[in-house]
Design an enzyme around this catalytic site. Structure first.
Site, PDB file in Angstrom:
ATOM      1  N   ASP A  91       9.307  14.948  35.012  1.00 26.18           N
ATOM      2  CA  ASP A  91       8.812  14.246  33.824  1.00 26.18           C
ATOM      3  C   ASP A  91       9.037  15.093  32.583  1.00 26.18           C
ATOM      4  O   ASP A  91       9.210  16.317  32.664  1.00 26.18           O
ATOM      5  CB  ASP A  91       7.328  13.907  33.963  1.00 26.18           C
ATOM      6  CG  ASP A  91       6.427  15.143  33.941  1.00 26.18           C
ATOM      7  OD1 ASP A  91       6.750  16.111  34.666  1.00 26.18           O
ATOM      8  OD2 ASP A  91       5.409  15.137  33.214  1.00 26.18           O
ATOM      9  N   GLU A 186       3.896  16.692  35.653  1.00 30.04           N
ATOM     10  CA  GLU A 186       3.454  18.062  35.374  1.00 30.04           C
ATOM     11  C   GLU A 186       3.014  18.211  33.928  1.00 30.04           C
ATOM     12  O   GLU A 186       2.075  18.951  33.626  1.00 30.04           O
ATOM     13  CB  GLU A 186       4.597  19.036  35.678  1.00 30.04           C
ATOM     14  CG  GLU A 186       4.201  20.510  35.638  1.00 30.04           C
ATOM     15  CD  GLU A 186       4.335  21.176  34.270  1.00 30.04           C
ATOM     16  OE1 GLU A 186       3.933  22.341  34.123  1.00 30.04           O
ATOM     17  OE2 GLU A 186       4.865  20.511  33.340  1.00 30.04           O
TER      18      GLU A 186
END
Length: 419
Positions: A91, A186
């Site tokens: 991400d 994350e």
């Protein structure tokens, strides 16, 4: 020692792999309760999953939450090596636009200003970012000034996948079983929440999620997120005397109650802070979001108590129930998890030296999946991935830095750890 021959073909593999990754929109969303937090993360997860299968890694899988696991099989006749892992997240940060990334490649950088966008004049300049001068003669990959790049942490993924491909192509490099894991979310503090440590099967691992070349980190901030909700009362402004309670004005007053000299821009090294990350308000309601950080555990607890006490003082002044606070733990300093296990750091340090890289062992002013994983039974220091100026349009990465990270991964993978 086997010399790692990382020729032009391998450099181009690494470069093209990274370019392909950053073009895939994968921003996470802290407001979402799903895993992954955004549907677009499934696009890159599926892409990586298919790529790993095509490369010939073993036991490639992706679970219902988008966590990807794969393995480089051992090529030892009698394998007594510990299984070691490498982890990155796919991400990108919601702090800046991550859609329609248009990476630009600058070969043989000359040390001058880089006009990233001729139309807007957006420029990446060494006068503002002095570290650019360290990359003269190198290949830089930048944004076009309209988005972040996504080197955090698609550089790490590209490095791990390229190192895995390199090991498969070079059976003369002897190694044990190598575990690979890629995570969603994350950037919003949830990357390790649903990571299956038992399935991963490594004795320890390394996140490839640092910045400049040489970084090796095994301590980080303690971290929490705080949301302060303020309730106002909306009344027609023509009839508001003695009645209206403007939540936006109250929010401004609350923000002033926190110390001005304890923010990210006024602290460094081991100093903690309160970081105002988001403010949404109108007359009726205000929502203030903070992240709270400190390396020292006692100071971290004191910070959480301080902001809670400020909410209590605020309610005493403006009426009970005017403000509410919710604090959620995000991760803890992983340093204490390495007591008696410093060989994990020593192996990485030697791998850096074997790649002719000077180790820069320091504390992270942030956190990685490794912080949470270390408390889940998987000790997990953090190693550089090469990106700079994360989370914004000035982000860039040097291809040669990424190449060095690949060499470090290969060096760690070599079958010497049992000694």
């Amino acid at each position: 020692m086997i010399t790692i021959d990382f020729n032009l073909d391998w450099k181009l593999k690494l470069q093209n792999r990274f370019i392909n990754y950053v073009k895939i929109y994968s921003t996470s969303d802290p407001e979402s309760d799903t895993t992954p937090s955004t549907p677009q993360q499934w696009d890159i997860a599926q892409y990586i999953f298919e790529e790993l299968k095509t490369l010939g890694l073993s036991d490639v899988s992706m679970d219902e939450n988008g966590y990807i696991y794969a393995y480089v099989p051992s090529n030892l006749e009698n394998d007594t090596e510990p299984v070691v892992g490498f982890i990155s997240h796919y991400d990108t940060s919601p702090d800046f636009n991550g859609k329609d990334v248009k990476p630009q490649i600058w070969d043989d950088y000359d040390g001058k200003d880089l006009v990233l966008n001729a139309e807007t004049g957006f420029t990446l300049s060494p006068s503002k970012f002095e570290t650019l001068k360290e990359y003269i003669g190198k290949t830089l990959i930048t944004t076009d000034g309209t988005s972040l790049l996504g080197a955090d942490d698609k550089a790490g993924i590209a490095e791990i996948v390229t190192a895995a491909e390199f090991l498969l192509a070079h059976p003369e490099i002897k190694h044990g079983r190598i575990a690979i894991g890629f995570t969603p979310d994350e950037e919003i503090g949830r990357g390790a929440h649903k990571f299956n440590v038992e399935k991963f099967g490594a004795e320890w691992a390394y996140t490839m999620d640092g910045s400049e070349v040489g970084e090796l980190e095994y301590e980080n901030f303690n971290a929490a997120g705080a949301v302060v909700q303020i309730h106002g009362l909306s009344v027609h402004p023509g009839y508001a005397f003695g009645k209206m309670v403007n939540a936006s004005l109250l929010a401004a007053e609350f923000i002033k109650m926190l110390p001005e000299n304890e923010t990210p821009s006024t602290t460094r090294n081991f100093e903690g802070f309160y970081h105002l990350t988001d403010l949404k308000s109108d007359v009726s309601e205000a929502k203030i979001q903070y992240i709270i950080r400190d390396h020292d555990n006692e100071k971290f607890e004191a910070r959480k108590k301080f902001i809670t006490d400020q909410v209590a003082a605020f309610n005493k002044k403006f009426g009970e129930g005017t403000a509410e606070i919710e604090i959620k733990e995000q991760y803890r300093n992983m340093k204490q998890q390495f007591e008696g296990k410093m060989h994990i750091v020593d192996i990485a340090e030697q791998a850096l030296k074997d790649a002719n890289i000077e180790p820069k062992i320091k504390a992270i002013r942030g956190g990685t999946d490794g912080a949470q994983l270390s408390y889940m039974g998987l000790p997990c220091p953090n190693i550089f991935a090469g990106g700079m100026n994360f989370h914004g349009p000035y982000e860039y990465v040097c291809l040669e830095s990424m190449e060095k990270a690949v060499k470090v991964i290969v060096n760690i993978a070599k079958a010497v750890k049992k000694r």
